[in-house]
Scaffold this motif. Structure first.
Motif, mmCIF file in Angstrom:
data_model
loop_
_atom_site.group_PDB
_atom_site.id
_atom_site.type_symbol
_atom_site.label_atom_id
_atom_site.label_comp_id
_atom_site.label_asym_id
_atom_site.label_seq_id
_atom_site.Cartn_x
_atom_site.Cartn_y
_atom_site.Cartn_z
ATOM 1 N N ASP A 1 0.833 -1.202 0.000
ATOM 2 C CA ASP A 1 0.000 0.000 0.000
ATOM 3 C C ASP A 1 0.871 1.257 0.000
ATOM 4 O OD1 ASP A 1 -2.568 1.399 0.256
ATOM 5 O OD2 ASP A 1 -1.881 1.888 2.283
ATOM 6 N N TYR A 2 1.928 1.254 0.812
ATOM 7 C CA TYR A 2 2.872 2.380 0.821
ATOM 8 C C TYR A 2 3.525 2.546 -0.556
ATOM 9 C CZ TYR A 2 7.165 4.968 1.856
ATOM 10 O OH TYR A 2 8.201 5.876 1.831
ATOM 11 N N TYR A 3 3.929 1.443 -1.155
ATOM 12 C CA TYR A 3 4.570 1.448 -2.478
ATOM 13 C C TYR A 3 3.667 2.086 -3.528
ATOM 14 C CZ TYR A 3 5.797 -0.682 -6.995
ATOM 15 O OH TYR A 3 6.072 -0.910 -8.315
ATOM 16 N N LEU A 4 2.379 1.750 -3.483
ATOM 17 C CA LEU A 4 1.447 2.243 -4.502
ATOM 18 C C LEU A 4 1.206 3.741 -4.398
ATOM 19 C CD1 LEU A 4 -1.140 -0.685 -4.375
ATOM 20 C CD2 LEU A 4 0.356 -0.097 -6.298
ATOM 21 N N GLN A 5 1.484 4.319 -3.246
ATOM 22 C CA GLN A 5 1.254 5.750 -3.052
ATOM 23 C C GLN A 5 2.469 6.608 -3.406
ATOM 24 O OE1 GLN A 5 -0.605 6.689 0.791
ATOM 25 N NE2 GLN A 5 -1.167 4.528 0.986
ATOM 26 N N GLN A 6 3.573 5.987 -3.804
ATOM 27 C CA GLN A 6 4.812 6.728 -4.066
ATOM 28 C C GLN A 6 4.959 7.071 -5.549
ATOM 29 O OE1 GLN A 6 6.388 7.590 -1.205
ATOM 30 N NE2 GLN A 6 4.648 6.443 -0.372
ATOM 31 N N ASN A 7 5.868 8.013 -5.810
ATOM 32 C CA ASN A 7 6.168 8.342 -7.209
ATOM 33 C C ASN A 7 7.056 7.257 -7.812
ATOM 34 O OD1 ASN A 7 8.898 8.861 -6.439
ATOM 35 N ND2 ASN A 7 8.369 10.989 -5.915
ATOM 36 N N GLU A 8 7.317 7.368 -9.078
ATOM 37 C CA GLU A 8 8.025 6.308 -9.792
ATOM 38 C C GLU A 8 9.422 6.075 -9.239
ATOM 39 O OE1 GLU A 8 9.264 5.223 -14.411
ATOM 40 O OE2 GLU A 8 7.709 6.700 -14.016
ATOM 41 N N ALA A 9 10.120 7.145 -8.904
ATOM 42 C CA ALA A 9 11.487 7.005 -8.393
ATOM 43 C C ALA A 9 11.493 6.297 -7.044
ATOM 44 C CB ALA A 9 12.137 8.381 -8.269
ATOM 45 N N LYS A 10 10.548 6.676 -6.170
ATOM 46 C CA LYS A 10 10.478 6.045 -4.851
ATOM 47 C C LYS A 10 10.059 4.592 -4.983
ATOM 48 C CE LYS A 10 10.702 6.301 -0.339
ATOM 49 N NZ LYS A 10 11.995 6.523 0.341
ATOM 50 N N GLN A 11 9.150 4.302 -5.920
ATOM 51 C CA GLN A 11 8.741 2.915 -6.129
ATOM 52 C C GLN A 11 9.921 2.040 -6.540
ATOM 53 O OE1 GLN A 11 5.466 2.951 -8.931
ATOM 54 N NE2 GLN A 11 3.952 3.115 -7.298
ATOM 55 N N ALA A 12 10.787 2.580 -7.373
ATOM 56 C CA ALA A 12 11.965 1.822 -7.808
ATOM 57 C C ALA A 12 12.878 1.497 -6.629
ATOM 58 C CB ALA A 12 12.734 2.618 -8.864
ATOM 59 N N GLU A 13 12.889 2.380 -5.641
ATOM 60 C CA GLU A 13 13.700 2.157 -4.450
ATOM 61 C C GLU A 13 13.060 1.137 -3.510
ATOM 62 O OE1 GLU A 13 14.739 4.612 -0.364
ATOM 63 O OE2 GLU A 13 14.479 5.757 -2.226
ATOM 64 N N VAL A 14 11.731 1.192 -3.393
ATOM 65 C CA VAL A 14 11.014 0.373 -2.423
ATOM 66 C C VAL A 14 10.780 -1.052 -2.916
ATOM 67 C CG1 VAL A 14 8.785 0.109 -1.244
ATOM 68 C CG2 VAL A 14 9.912 2.349 -1.327
ATOM 69 N N LYS A 15 10.532 -1.225 -4.210
ATOM 70 C CA LYS A 15 10.111 -2.524 -4.732
ATOM 71 C C LYS A 15 11.081 -3.663 -4.420
ATOM 72 C CE LYS A 15 8.043 -4.693 -8.781
ATOM 73 N NZ LYS A 15 7.637 -4.524 -10.193
ATOM 74 N N PRO A 16 12.397 -3.476 -4.581
ATOM 75 C CA PRO A 16 13.317 -4.589 -4.251
ATOM 76 C C PRO A 16 13.226 -5.022 -2.789
ATOM 77 C CG PRO A 16 14.440 -2.931 -5.565
ATOM 78 C CD PRO A 16 13.122 -2.338 -5.171
#
Length: 713
Positions: free
Chosen positions: A410-425
């Motif tokens: 849920d946190y991941y889905l609320q982030q921008n693309e750059a932050k998602q790239a950091e969080v997903k791994p």
């Protein structure tokens, strides 16, 4: 109830102290204990036990994986602890093809030592008193939440001031129920590898039947090694890391000992609740602990059925099952012991004397303490029962996993693309970690059994659980039918389904996922407090702190030690027997022998089987240099040291500070020991170091490990 548990961790004991009672801070040994210890047989100075500037005994004692104790026993970072402390790592490293848990393991050299995924040891550097600094910032007009916020802000400053740029981990802890504060400085090492372990038929000999019992015949030990970078600093795992050169390592004595010889233990006891009021004891005995016992047995029965059918499942769940079984027997033992000793009645007498003191003119500020405490327990008894059923339900993997991963997604889905790239791994790594070793049929059946128990036995249950229970009439198969459908329609059913979802995540799918909704509902209920409950908590915490403060003023000449809370402590006493027991073949009932071990042997039995090679060594009387002077091979022995959970793996030392044994259990007769100390019954059960060395040398043939030790003959 969570705050109640925390404050129990930080409480204090204030009854007259017997010589063998107490879990003492090392920095206070010279002032409070040294004369007593000398009279009993200590031959070390306080500086040799605890020194900030020079190598001392405390430098050889480590906290093992945050839950046990271990000790450094060689100048190459060799670590000795209990088999049950290393159990989960041994199980993790085992497979059906290479089953180290069942068959044992011994590395022939450093290159063969095995690295578990996650294992650390913590060295204690120093401690200091910051009570005046912190307490100068609070006043009696603050609410407990305001007080807590002020204290936490100052704690953050103290921890930052003492971590030397991140080199150390610093922890400030409260003692005497918030009346004193100390900070502790630690250094953590995360590259720790398995060196050796006996087979489970030795390390867990006696199983659940003998757990918390005497006489015992268990070889409860395992060996690990701490690795560091080439400069001796902590480092994450690398093939370039080298065995740690410690500041201090324990000498190992094979000289033996006699009854009434001095014995001290250093370790990290997890929790005692010896200041617990009578109302708290009654609440545990009548409401909280029975729920814990019933819920634990519910999980154990389901798990065992699956574990007995599949060896890989048995390995994957061995550690979880052992932990649940240990607490199950512990809580039932506590119920029985607290009732038998009439502990609540004894506490009521103490509280009556306190009230008489508090009603005097000069002590009026304490007059409402006992009434407030009693009111709190009366109004939270049913909540404590509910919370224990729910707590055990939330210990099932599939009750908590969707919440943990779903929140991250849920946190991941609320982030921008750059932050998602950091969080997903990080999410992907957590998915791999949480699903590793899960067996879906077992998980589903444990969750169904716990939901059925919770929905039928607890009051004011989680709203979604209440609706579902009504819908399926709490029938025998109702929860199984619901969960079969829920799992089929959930992205959390398997790692593969969750990974597929992460390739194209959708917030609405997550929000409407049935397992995620259930998990969120359970956590929300666990955290929920009414305004009345919040006020009860506030009033209780103030009253509890005032109770401890008042009792120390009421009895200013007594020596006090803080309750256990996973900080390094020293306890001292003697090697001492229980009354004669026909089940023990030994001449005196303070030790057991290999003869008694073999007498318990039951071929093929899950708890009392043993390797044929060990029987052969016994029959040949091939004990080497490890036999007692009277010819027998010692196995376990008793002392009257004051320990509790977290002390598992602690070294038992003689008056010269030499290693003579390894603490691993207590006796069922003194199960009330976390609440009240009984100097007649309290015993610590230890593995004799001579049995440990015999098993390493004569049974395993790992003489290279013996060569590494500093033996005292």
């Amino acid at each position: 109830m969570k705050k109640l548990i925390i404050c129990f961790l930080l409480a204090a004991f204030a009854l007259p102290v017997q010589a063998n009672e107490g879990m003492w801070f090392l920095m206070h040994i010279e002032r409070l204990n040294y004369r007593d210890m000398q009279k009993m047989g200590l031959q070390l100075t306080p500086e040799e036990i605890y020194s900030i500037n020079n190598a001392s005994l405390k430098d050889a004692i480590v906290q093992f994986n945050r839950g046990c104790t271990a000790e450094i026993i060689s100048d190459n970072g060799l670590v000795l602890t209990n088999h049950h402390c290393g159990y989960s790592q041994i199980a993790e490293l085992s497979t059906a093809e290479n089953d180290y848990l069942t068959n044992g393991f011994w590395a022939g050299n450093h290159s063969e030592e095995l690295k578990p995924k996650s294992l650390s040891v913590r060295f204690f550097v120093r401690m200091d008193d910051v009570s005046k600094r912190i307490l100068s910032l609070v006043n009696e007009n603050m609410t407990e939440l305001e007080r807590e916020a002020t204290i936490n802000k100052e704690i953050a400053k103290i921890e930052q001031e003492n971590n030397e740029g991140g080199k150390y981990t610093v922890s400030v802890k409260s003692f005497y129920q918030g009346n004193e504060f100390y900070y502790f400085v630690y250094q953590d090492y995360n590259d720790v590898r398995l060196v050796g372990t006996p087979p489970a038929s030795i390390g867990k000999f006696g199983g659940d039947t003998d757990n918390w019992e005497w006489p015992r015949h268990t070889g409860d030990f395992s060996l690990f090694r701490v690795y560091a970078d080439k400069d001796g600093n902590p480092a994450e795992y690398s093939e370039d890391n080298v065995p740690l050169k410690p500041k201090y390592h324990l000498k190992t004595s094979i000289k033996g000992f006699d009854e009434n010889d001095f014995a001290m233990i250093l370790g990290y006891p997890g929790r005692t609740n010896r200041w617990m009021p009578a109302g708290g004891i009654e609440q545990n005995v009548e409401y909280a602990y029975p729920a814990w016992v019933e819920a634990s047995k519910t999980s154990m029965d389901v798990m065992k059925d699956y574990m007995d059918k599949d060896q890989q499942v048995k390995l994957d769940y061995a550690s979880s099952y052992a932990s649940i079984a240990n607490y199950w027997k512990n809580r039932q033992g506590m119920i029985d012991a607290l009732k038998q000793h009439k502990t609540a009645e004894s506490k009521r007498k103490d509280e009556k004397a306190f009230q008489k003191w508090a009603d005097k003119k000069d002590n009026k500020k304490y007059a409402d303490v006992i009434p407030v405490i009693n009111n709190y327990y009366e109004k939270t008894n049913e909540a404590s029962r509910h919370d224990n059923y729910l707590r055990l339900l939330l210990r099932t993997n599939m009750a908590i996993l969707p919440y943990r991963l779903g929140g991250a997604i849920d946190y991941y889905l609320q982030q921008n693309e750059a932050k998602q790239a950091e969080v997903k791994p990080k999410i992907e790594a957590e998915i791999n970690n949480l699903y590793d070793g899960l067996y879906l049929p077992l998980e589903k059946d444990v969750l169904a059994a716990q939901l059925r128990l919770y929905s039928t036995k607890a009051e004011n249950i989680a709203p979604m659980v209440a609706r579902l229970a009504t819908a399926n009439n709490d029938s025998e198969t109702g929860w199984e039918d619901y969960l079969n459908t829920a799992f089929e329609n959930s992205i959390f059913e398997t790692k593969e389904k969750l990974e597929a979802f992460m390739a194209n995540p959708d917030a609405e799918v997550l929000k409407n996922d049935p397992l995620y909704q259930l998990s969120v509902d359970l956590l929300a209920r666990y955290r929920f407090k009414t305004e009345e409950e919040k006020q009860l908590d506030n009033d209780f915490e103030r009253a509890y702190r005032m109770l401890v403060q008042g009792m120390r003023l009421q009895n200013p000449d007594k020596k006090y030690y803080p309750d256990a809370n996973s900080t390094l402590r020293l306890t001292y006493g003697k090697v001492i027997a229980l009354p004669a027991d026909e089940r023990n073949d030994a001449d005196k009932n303070y030790y057991t022998t290999l003869k008694g071990t073999v007498a318990k042997y039951q071929p093929g039995d899950a708890e009392f089987d043993m390797p044929q090679e060990l029987i052969d060594l016994y029959e040949k009387k091939d004990f080497g240099q490890y036999a007692d002077k009277d010819g027998y091979l010692p196995v376990n022995f008793l002392t009257d040291n004051d320990i509790t959970g977290g002390n598992s793996g602690s070294p038992v030392l003689n008056g010269k500070g030499e290693l003579i044994g390894l603490a691993f259990d207590g006796n069922i007769e003194a199960m009330a020991g976390d609440v009240i100390f009984d100097d007649q019954l309290q015993r610590t059960i230890n593995v004799d170091i001579r049995y440990v060395l015999f098993l390493i040398d004569k049974l395993a043939g790992a003489s290279h490990i013996i060569d590494e030790l500093t033996l005292v003959k």
